[in-house]
Enzyme design. Sequence first.
Site, PDB file in Angstrom:
ATOM      1  CG  ASN A   7      -1.875   1.106   1.193  1.00  0.00           C
ATOM      2  OD1 ASN A   7      -1.412   2.119   0.943  1.00  0.00           O
ATOM      3  ND2 ASN A   7      -3.107   0.976   1.631  1.00  0.00           N
ATOM      4  CG  HIS A  10       1.935   6.014   4.792  1.00  0.00           C
ATOM      5  ND1 HIS A  10       0.560   6.134   5.033  1.00  0.00           N
ATOM      6  CD2 HIS A  10       2.310   5.358   6.044  1.00  0.00           C
ATOM      7  CE1 HIS A  10       0.151   5.613   6.147  1.00  0.00           C
ATOM      8  NE2 HIS A  10       1.272   5.402   6.819  1.00  0.00           N
ATOM      9  CG  HIS A  43      -8.381   3.948   0.996  1.00  0.00           C
ATOM     10  ND1 HIS A  43      -8.772   3.809   2.294  1.00  0.00           N
ATOM     11  CD2 HIS A  43      -9.687   4.191   0.495  1.00  0.00           C
ATOM     12  CE1 HIS A  43      -9.730   3.959   2.666  1.00  0.00           C
ATOM     13  NE2 HIS A  43     -10.437   4.308   1.458  1.00  0.00           N
ATOM     14  NE  ARG A  45      -9.736   8.288   3.947  1.00  0.00           N
ATOM     15  CZ  ARG A  45      -9.511   7.262   4.869  1.00  0.00           C
ATOM     16  NH1 ARG A  45      -8.583   6.353   5.070  1.00  0.00           N
ATOM     17  NH2 ARG A  45     -10.532   7.092   5.930  1.00  0.00           N
ATOM     18  NE  ARG A  49      -7.825  11.237   5.102  1.00  0.00           N
ATOM     19  CZ  ARG A  49      -8.074  10.758   6.008  1.00  0.00           C
ATOM     20  NH1 ARG A  49      -7.413  10.133   6.992  1.00  0.00           N
ATOM     21  NH2 ARG A  49      -9.380  10.812   6.689  1.00  0.00           N
ATOM     22  CD  GLU A  70      -7.118  -0.394   1.118  1.00  0.00           C
ATOM     23  OE1 GLU A  70      -7.225   0.748   2.046  1.00  0.00           O
ATOM     24  OE2 GLU A  70      -6.064  -1.298   1.559  1.00  0.00           O
ATOM     25  CB  THR A 101      -9.399   1.162   7.132  1.00  0.00           C
ATOM     26  OG1 THR A 101      -8.924   1.849   5.778  1.00  0.00           O
ATOM     27  CG2 THR A 101     -10.651   0.435   6.888  1.00  0.00           C
ATOM     28  CD  GLU A 151      -7.027  -6.197   3.043  1.00  0.00           C
ATOM     29  OE1 GLU A 151      -7.499  -5.932   1.843  1.00  0.00           O
ATOM     30  OE2 GLU A 151      -6.163  -5.870   3.951  1.00  0.00           O
ATOM     31  CG  HIS A 191      -5.262  -2.307   8.943  1.00  0.00           C
ATOM     32  ND1 HIS A 191      -5.071  -1.583  10.381  1.00  0.00           N
ATOM     33  CD2 HIS A 191      -5.959  -1.503   8.504  1.00  0.00           C
ATOM     34  CE1 HIS A 191      -5.465  -0.318  10.004  1.00  0.00           C
ATOM     35  NE2 HIS A 191      -5.829  -0.230   8.907  1.00  0.00           N
TER      36      HIS A 191
HETATM   37  N1  PXP Z   1      -5.836  -3.382   4.352  1.00  0.00           N
HETATM   38  C1  PXP Z   1      -6.639  -2.184   4.354  1.00  0.00           C
HETATM   39  C2  PXP Z   1      -8.224  -2.546   4.030  1.00  0.00           C
HETATM   40  C3  PXP Z   1      -6.385  -1.110   4.807  1.00  0.00           C
HETATM   41  O1  PXP Z   1      -7.211  -0.053   4.659  1.00  0.00           O
HETATM   42  C4  PXP Z   1      -5.037  -0.792   4.921  1.00  0.00           C
HETATM   43  C5  PXP Z   1      -4.553   0.606   5.300  1.00  0.00           C
HETATM   44  O2  PXP Z   1      -4.780   1.238   4.277  1.00  0.00           O
HETATM   45  C6  PXP Z   1      -4.301  -1.948   4.819  1.00  0.00           C
HETATM   46  C7  PXP Z   1      -4.607  -3.116   4.506  1.00  0.00           C
HETATM   47  C8  PXP Z   1      -2.584  -1.546   5.138  1.00  0.00           C
HETATM   48  O3  PXP Z   1      -2.419  -1.526   6.547  1.00  0.00           O
HETATM   49  P1  PXP Z   1      -1.093  -0.980   7.064  1.00  0.00           P
HETATM   50  O4  PXP Z   1      -0.851   0.238   6.540  1.00  0.00           O
HETATM   51  O5  PXP Z   1      -1.057  -0.621   8.399  1.00  0.00           O
HETATM   52  O6  PXP Z   1      -0.236  -1.969   6.854  1.00  0.00           O
END
Ligand code: PXP
Length: 237
Positions: A7, A10, A43, A45, A49, A70, A101, A151, A191
């Site tokens: 992901n 960031h 994601h 949103r 953001r 996402e 999330t 997921e 997550h």
């Molecule tokens: N899965 C989902 C559905 C998420 O919303 C996120 C965060 O955007 C992640 C996985 C990844 O989580 P992390 O950034 O804590 O690794």
Amino acid sequence: MTKLAVNIDHIATIREARQTNEPDPLDAATLVELAGGDGITIHLRGDRRHIKDRDLHLLCQMVKTKINLEMAATDEMVQIVLKERPDMVTLVPERADEVTTEGGLDVVSHSLDLKPVIETLRQAGIRVSIFVDPIPEQMREAKKIEADSVEINTGKYAETKDEEKVRVEYEKIRDCAQIARRLGLRVLAGHGLTYRNVKLISDIPEIEELNIGHNIIARAALVGLEQAVREMKALMR
Ligand code: PXP
């Protein structure tokens, strides 16, 4: 071997801290793929953001592995997906004032709203996953409304420090992975996963793929800092 989708939200968050054009998530996606990452997750949103429509548009064209978008199950997002056509979407709950999330989507309570969204996306040839907490009923309901995959939210497992509680949370994830697989769903998880807690989860045979963001980008910032400083010093010499 368990696949890793990274992901890269960031990276866009750092860009938006200065509202400029770097670092660019497109460059990050290329590096993730060169390093062997199996997919790129972003994601988009409602408040835009971090990831912007431009990022999704260009990533869908250039990513060679797989784009997992996402998103909240809103009409706006469905229209965007039908136009941009990412490889798959993950339906997530979204609250405007949340930092990230906060939990899985409650499929049991929202199945009537989710079903037509899933139908529309699947008819367009886009695979649909749902981010769910490790609760057996959520797996069954996801199957009922014809998601392709789930997921499983590892957030609680990841944030728990007490060893006994970690075990309990791990077992919930493992059991739900088995249930989901038996139902014929593909199983992903993510997550809060880190370099310290990933192994137990990646060892669950039913889990095909992990989505990891924060901890990888956090580590990249640190392991890359030394080289970045050296490069700046070399230019100043
Ligand atoms: N899965 C989902 C559905 C998420 O919303 C996120 C965060 O955007 C992640 C996985 C990844 O989580 P992390 O950034 O804590 O690794």
